[in-house]
Scaffold this motif. Structure first.
Motif, short mmCIF file in Angstrom:
data_model
loop_
_atom_site.label_atom_id
_atom_site.label_comp_id
_atom_site.label_asym_id
_atom_site.label_seq_id
_atom_site.Cartn_x
_atom_site.Cartn_y
_atom_site.Cartn_z
N GLY A 1 -83.02 -27.84 16.40
CA GLY A 1 -82.39 -27.60 17.70
C GLY A 1 -80.97 -28.15 17.78
O GLY A 1 -80.28 -27.99 18.79
N ARG A 2 -80.51 -28.79 16.70
CA ARG A 2 -79.14 -29.32 16.68
C ARG A 2 -78.18 -28.19 16.27
O ARG A 2 -78.62 -27.18 15.73
N PRO A 3 -76.89 -28.38 16.51
CA PRO A 3 -75.95 -27.32 16.13
C PRO A 3 -75.93 -27.05 14.62
O PRO A 3 -76.12 -27.97 13.83
N VAL A 4 -75.73 -25.78 14.26
CA VAL A 4 -75.58 -25.42 12.85
C VAL A 4 -74.22 -25.92 12.39
O VAL A 4 -73.22 -25.69 13.05
N ARG A 5 -74.19 -26.59 11.24
CA ARG A 5 -72.88 -27.04 10.75
C ARG A 5 -72.45 -26.28 9.50
O ARG A 5 -71.28 -25.94 9.34
N ALA A 6 -73.39 -26.03 8.62
CA ALA A 6 -73.05 -25.37 7.36
C ALA A 6 -74.18 -24.46 6.92
O ALA A 6 -75.35 -24.69 7.26
N VAL A 7 -73.79 -23.45 6.15
CA VAL A 7 -74.78 -22.52 5.60
C VAL A 7 -74.43 -22.30 4.14
O VAL A 7 -73.27 -22.01 3.82
N GLN A 8 -75.42 -22.45 3.26
CA GLN A 8 -75.16 -22.14 1.86
C GLN A 8 -75.82 -20.80 1.54
O GLN A 8 -77.04 -20.66 1.70
N VAL A 9 -75.01 -19.87 1.12
CA VAL A 9 -75.52 -18.53 0.80
C VAL A 9 -75.44 -18.33 -0.71
O VAL A 9 -74.43 -18.66 -1.33
N GLY A 10 -76.52 -17.80 -1.30
CA GLY A 10 -76.46 -17.43 -2.71
C GLY A 10 -76.99 -18.48 -3.67
O GLY A 10 -76.63 -18.47 -4.85
N GLY A 11 -77.81 -19.40 -3.19
CA GLY A 11 -78.42 -20.37 -4.10
C GLY A 11 -77.54 -21.56 -4.37
O GLY A 11 -76.51 -21.75 -3.73
N PRO A 12 -77.93 -22.37 -5.38
CA PRO A 12 -77.22 -23.63 -5.61
C PRO A 12 -75.79 -23.46 -6.10
O PRO A 12 -75.02 -24.41 -6.10
N LEU A 13 -75.45 -22.23 -6.51
CA LEU A 13 -74.08 -21.98 -6.97
C LEU A 13 -73.25 -21.28 -5.89
O LEU A 13 -72.12 -20.88 -6.11
N GLY A 14 -73.83 -21.14 -4.70
CA GLY A 14 -73.14 -20.45 -3.61
C GLY A 14 -72.30 -21.41 -2.78
O GLY A 14 -72.55 -22.62 -2.75
N ALA A 15 -71.32 -20.84 -2.09
CA ALA A 15 -70.42 -21.68 -1.29
C ALA A 15 -71.08 -22.09 0.03
O ALA A 15 -72.00 -21.44 0.51
N TYR A 16 -70.58 -23.19 0.61
CA TYR A 16 -70.98 -23.61 1.95
C TYR A 16 -70.00 -23.01 2.94
O TYR A 16 -68.79 -23.20 2.80
N PHE A 17 -70.52 -22.29 3.90
CA PHE A 17 -69.66 -21.69 4.91
C PHE A 17 -69.82 -22.43 6.24
O PHE A 17 -70.94 -22.71 6.67
N PRO A 18 -68.69 -22.72 6.92
CA PRO A 18 -68.77 -23.32 8.24
C PRO A 18 -68.87 -22.22 9.30
O PRO A 18 -68.74 -21.02 8.97
N ARG A 19 -69.07 -22.61 10.53
CA ARG A 19 -69.20 -21.62 11.62
C ARG A 19 -67.99 -20.69 11.70
O ARG A 19 -68.11 -19.51 12.03
N ALA A 20 -66.82 -21.21 11.34
CA ALA A 20 -65.58 -20.40 11.41
C ALA A 20 -65.68 -19.14 10.54
O ALA A 20 -64.94 -18.17 10.76
N LEU A 21 -66.57 -19.15 9.56
CA LEU A 21 -66.70 -17.97 8.67
C LEU A 21 -67.94 -17.13 8.98
O LEU A 21 -68.34 -16.28 8.19
N PHE A 22 -68.50 -17.36 10.16
CA PHE A 22 -69.74 -16.63 10.48
C PHE A 22 -69.51 -15.15 10.77
O PHE A 22 -70.46 -14.39 10.94
#
Ligand SMILES: Cc1cc2nc3c(=O)[nH]c(=O)nc-3n(C[C@H](O)[C@H](O)[C@H](O)COP(=O)(O)O)c2cc1C
Ligand code: SF4
Length: 518
Positions: free
Chosen positions: A373-394
């Protein structure tokens, strides 16, 4: 008439008590003298509702979930009368999370009995192979190419081109290899389809075999997937009995034999050449390319190696036409992607949709934000070799090129969500550590660079000469990116550099931001 009840035998459903629910259903039914028929299906992919139980009604299957054994007595009351129940979800097909999807590859998953060839056929199975058998290899290749299908294992290489290369390479023996090593964090689509609709994978591989002239195939499954191994072995045996695998497939002149091989659990064994080494009985070490596996693959012979989902997409394409598949998607990303929502997410599971959906839609609308229930801060797409995207790239659409343009990758479609308590310097360290542990050791930038990366990030986190050490990390990343033999070393810089770029405030001594959040 017997009441028909459907309960998944999917590993995720079993992990949260599906087998116990089945035992309770059988026990209560016997006690009450109710005639029932329990059909073990795959999962529909709504993981937070597992174990999800469905009962056949005249209007369709009505779903209930998540069901525990103690719910079973009241569940029987509701199922018998089609009356209300706190766990009643309505008609399964109409559950909004499912209805919003475009299920082309996963159309049957969670619906059919994965052990039954007849059920598979009754739901449109083996129509793709029947059509393929009526076509020339060139015509099949044209279909696969026109569909725009790209490899779902990570690199997104066009499947039609790969098959064509093998078809055009002459050899006395060729192989089809299915990569079911599925090592990416947050991914489970390969497992789900193997457990829930194994025949579709076999059918896709068989179509590949008759297209390129291969007579033997292997499915390389990670050892952590015992249920998938069991499901695939059962399906292979049933397909052989049914005459759609083995000698003279479907009464044609084509022979194709298939067997499962179980990997011993190394991330790098998902890399295609390392997988081939492992299949040949050696340690999983990456081979230098060229030669490509399409020219010299398994046992030195031309080999098609594709991900489970790539093969599983093919029967639909042959059956419904390449254009129908290609009509979905955006840009050069055609068709659908079975996206896997995982990590700290409210509604985790498998969501198959056309390429083009934005990351924001996926996380906020479909995933419902974080589980905590806390705000989303980062998302990793594409497995352990994928980049972390912040909300600005949603606003990034799920598309190979759109992600690449932002230094990311969609890989195998795994999406791992983190809330605002995540320490991104720790995540960057983890990426380097993962690479150090999983490195096959063949090349120096990966083998040594990742270990130096861990040490340097540790220094930054201790506050030692932060600016200087940040420059060292960047330098190491460039060396790994441009000097590594395969994508393990070559792509580890993506999570590290994206964490540094988008979450710079976490790279320093004390995690002040975290203290402020608490
Ligand atoms: C370190 C590493 C791990 C990989 N793991 C997998 C995996 O688990 N499953 C997979 O299908 N592809 C994996 N790949 C990609 C394969 O090398 C290869 O590109 C893929 O099997 C080709 O099939 P596709 O064209 O259908 O995607 C991995 C690649 C690397 C570099
Ligand atoms: S990058 Fe790493 S995993 Fe890949 S070949 Fe080099 S040492 Fe092996």
């Amino acid at each position: 008439m017997k009441m028909r009840i459907f309960v998944p035998r999917d590993a995720a459903a079993i992990a949260v008590g599906a087998d116990e629910v089945v035992a309770a259903l059988e026990q209560i039914a016997e006690k009450r003298g109710l005639p029932i028929n329990i059909i073990r299906t795959g999962s529909r992919g709504l993981c937070w509702l597992e174990p999800m139980v469905e009962v056949a009604t005249l209007k369709g299957r009505v779903a209930y979930g998540p069901v525990s054994p103690t719910d079973v007595p009241s569940l029987f009351d509701a199922m018998s009368s089609n009356g209300p129940h706190p766990l009643r979800l309505g008609l399964a097909d109409q559950i909004p999370w499912l209805k919003r999807q475009t299920r082309l590859t996963f159309a049957r998953c969670g619906i059919v009995d994965p052990r039954s060839l007849d059920d598979y056929r009754a739901h449109g199975g083996y129509k793709g192979l029947a059509r393929a058998l009526s076509l020339s290899p060139d015509a099949i290749l044209a279909d696969v190419t026109t569909s725009g299908l790209r490899g779902r294992g990570g690199a997104g290489f066009p499947t039609g081109i790969k098959w064509k290369t093998v078809a055009q390479t002459s050899a006395e023996r060729k192989y089809i290899v299915c990569n079911a090593d599925e090592g990416d964090s947050g991914t489970f689509a390969d497992r789900m389809i193997m457990e829930g609709d194994p025949f579709v994978v076999i059918e896709g591989m068989t179509i590949a075999a008759i297209t390129v002239g291969a007579t033997r195939g292997y499915i390389y499954i990670r050892s952590e997937y015992p249920h998938a191994v069991e499901a695939m072995n059962a399906a292979i045996a049933a397909a052989k009995r049914g005459g759609v695998l083995g000698a003279r497939i479907g009464g044609s002149t084509h022979d194709f034999d298939l067997e499962v091989r179980v990997g011993a659990g190394a991330y790098v064994c998902g890399e295609e050449t390392s997988l081939l080494e492992s299949l040949e009985g050696r340690r999983g070490i990456v081979r230098a390319k060229p030669p490509l596996p399409a020219h010299k693959g398994l046992f030195g012979k031309p080999t098609v190696i594709n991900n489970v989902l790539s093969f599983a997409a093919v029967p639909f394409i042959l059956d419904n036409g390449a254009k129908t598949y290609a009509d979905f998607g955006m840009g050069r990303s055609r068709g659908t992607m079975p996206i896997q929502l995982a990590g700290n997410v409210r509604y985790g599971g498998l969501f198959e949709t056309a390429f083009g959906v934005t990351l924001g839609e996926l996380i906020d609308e479909i995933g419902g934000g974080t589980f905590t229930g806390r705000p989303v801060r980062a998302v990793q797409v594409g497995g352990p070799l994928g980049a972390y995207f912040p909300r600005a790239l949603f606003d990034t659409p799920f598309d190979y090129e759109a992600f690449a343009a932002r230094d990311g990758l969609i890989g195998h479609g795994g999406v791992v969500v983190f809330d605002d308590t995540v320490d991104m310097a720790k995540q960057a360290r983890f990426a380097m550590e993962f690479c150090a542990i999983e490195s096959c050791g063949k090349c120096t930038p990966c083998r040594i660079g990742s270990t130096r990366g861990v040490e340097t990030i540790d220094r930054i986190r201790r506050g030692e000469r932060v600016a200087e050490n940040l420059a060292v990390v960047e330098d190491l990343c460039n060396t790994m990116k441009f000097g590594s033999l395969c994508a393990l070393g070559g792509f580890t810089p993506y999570p590290v550099m994206s964490a540094l770029k988008h979450f710079k405030e976490d790279f320093g001594p004390a995690p002040t931001r975290l203290q402020a959040a608490e």
